[in-house]
Enzyme design. Structure first.
Site, PDB file in Angstrom:
ATOM      1  N   ASP A 144      -7.827  -5.308  -0.517  1.00  0.00           N
ATOM      2  CA  ASP A 144      -8.324  -6.041  -1.673  1.00  0.00           C
ATOM      3  C   ASP A 144      -8.111  -7.551  -1.576  1.00  0.00           C
ATOM      4  OD1 ASP A 144      -9.116  -3.738  -3.310  1.00  0.00           O
ATOM      5  OD2 ASP A 144      -6.982  -3.280  -3.309  1.00  0.00           O
ATOM      6  N   HIS A 183       0.852  -1.189   0.000  1.00  0.00           N
ATOM      7  CA  HIS A 183       0.000   0.000   0.000  1.00  0.00           C
ATOM      8  C   HIS A 183       0.885   1.235   0.000  1.00  0.00           C
ATOM      9  CE1 HIS A 183      -3.106   2.881   1.244  1.00  0.00           C
ATOM     10  NE2 HIS A 183      -3.960   2.008   0.776  1.00  0.00           N
TER      11      HIS A 183
END
Length: 379
Positions: free
Chosen positions: A315, A264
């Site tokens: 996700d 991320h």
């Protein structure tokens, strides 16, 4: 060419572009905070998605009466305008669902009862309709593309249960409703992500809220933003069996293929949303008596952590969760939008309340001081 001594950062990484009271992503500590409340507390405390919507919009958790009023307002505005429904019926059935959503939101803006009224009161009403109707657009188009008629919304259902009812014509069981409610909360907002930033840029020009949300939907459509969990599930489906997972990932890493659902831009620890989604994915598999998707995910997580030092993001485990609770893979990104509409509208309303045109500079890297040559003299 840098301007005024400023340093260029590709992708605006770590550049502070505005102030906001809505959401804080603490990348160092791995925390996600909505209006001062840690998402772990909201989830463990049993919050509903509607409660979080109120919090994002108004800055405080609602009282029982305030929550009931908002829940009722959303529930009674899920039905689409006839013109929006007509548009959905006219669209080619193989159209990309995010493209359909993007255009349907724009059509809905034209026929909104408050079209042309840009008062804050009117914009809150528009935000309520958007939150109510984006899931209806997503589920209605999915039914139409399957040759089924749309389902009439049931105002007695909350946001999580309503989505599945509008999609399948049946109310979900308690686990699916709880799991999806948590997923909606976890995806509700995430500071200045790409789609939220595009919504604020559009709103900053004092364009209408529907234009801002159309910008956000178009941004979310991009595979580097909204499509990662769909790619995760397609990877799991390609692997197919737990026994093949380790070899598949080892080969993918050896070939330097990107493993979606890891890493991320902000978090330096585990994405706090992944913590809840991992547990829900496990529960969903155990309840269905088929844990292979979760088991494959665990193997992939272990290998990627060992070899790349990357943690799963929101996700990764949302993919196997959504799949096990019956959501079609091609709807994963529209489902994301059905949650993030809460954060998008919150940011647009905040932008309107304290607006300043967003106009950054670019670092120019082209030539300067070139001499113009008339057309007849050019070789």
């Amino acid at each position: 060419m840098a301007q005024d001594g400023q340093t260029f950062k590709a992708g605006l990484e770590d550049v502070v572009a505005n102030t906001s009271e809505i959401c804080f992503v603490d990348g160092k500590e791995g925390r996600l905070i909505y209006r001062g409340y840690d998402i772990h507390d909201l989830v463990k405390g049993g919050s509903t998605f509607e409660e979080v919507i109120y919090l994002l919009w108004h800055g405080e958790l609602p009282t029982a009466s305030q929550l009931a009023e908002l829940t009722q307002s959303i529930a009674t505005q899920r039905a689409l305008a006839p013109e929006v429904l007509q548009f959905l019926r006219s669209v080619r059935k193989d159209a990309n669902a995010m493209e359909v959503l993007r255009t349907a939101v724009s059509v809905a803006g034209i026929y909104d009862p408050d079209n042309g009224d840009e008062s804050m009161e009117a914009n809150v009403r528009k935000a309520t309709r958007l939150v109510a109707q984006v899931p209806t657009i997503v589920t209605t188009f999915e039914r139409l593309r399957q040759g089924l008629e749309p389902v009439t919304p049931d105002p007695s259902l909350g946001m999580a249960a309503s989505f599945f009812y509008l999609l399948n014509g049946e109310k979900p069981d308690d686990f699916v409703e709880r799991a999806f409610n948590i997923a909606l909360i976890l995806h509700a907002d995430h500071e200045l992500n790409a789609s939220t930033f595009s919504a604020r840029v559009t709103a900053a020009t004092l364009s209408d809220i529907y234009s801002a949300i159309t910008s956000a939907v178009g941004t979310l459509k991009g595979p580097l933003h909204g499509g990662a969990n769909e790619q995760v599930m397609r990877m799991l489906l390609e692997i197919g069996d737990v026994s093949k997972a380790e070899a598949f990932i080892d080969q993918a890493l050896a070939e330097k293929r990107k493993i979606m659902g890891f890493g991320h831009r902000v978090y330096r620890t585990e994405d706090p949303r992944a913590t809840h989604l991992r547990q829900l994915s496990r529960e969903a598999g155990e309840r269905a008596g088929e844990t292979k998707w979760f088991e494959m995910s665990q193997i992939i997580e272990r290998i990627v952590k060992e070899k790349k030092g990357l943690n799963p993001n929101v996700d990764f485990y949302s993919a196997s969760l959504y799949y096990k609770i019956g959501l079609p893979v091609h709807l994963f990104t529209p489902v994301f939008a059905s949650s993030r509409i809460s954060g998008w509208t919150a940011h647009v309303l905040e932008q309107y309340r304290n607006n300043r045109l967003i106009r950054p500079r670019a670092e120019y890297v082209g030539p300067t001081n070139r001499t113009y040559v008339p057309l007849p003299e050019r070789n």
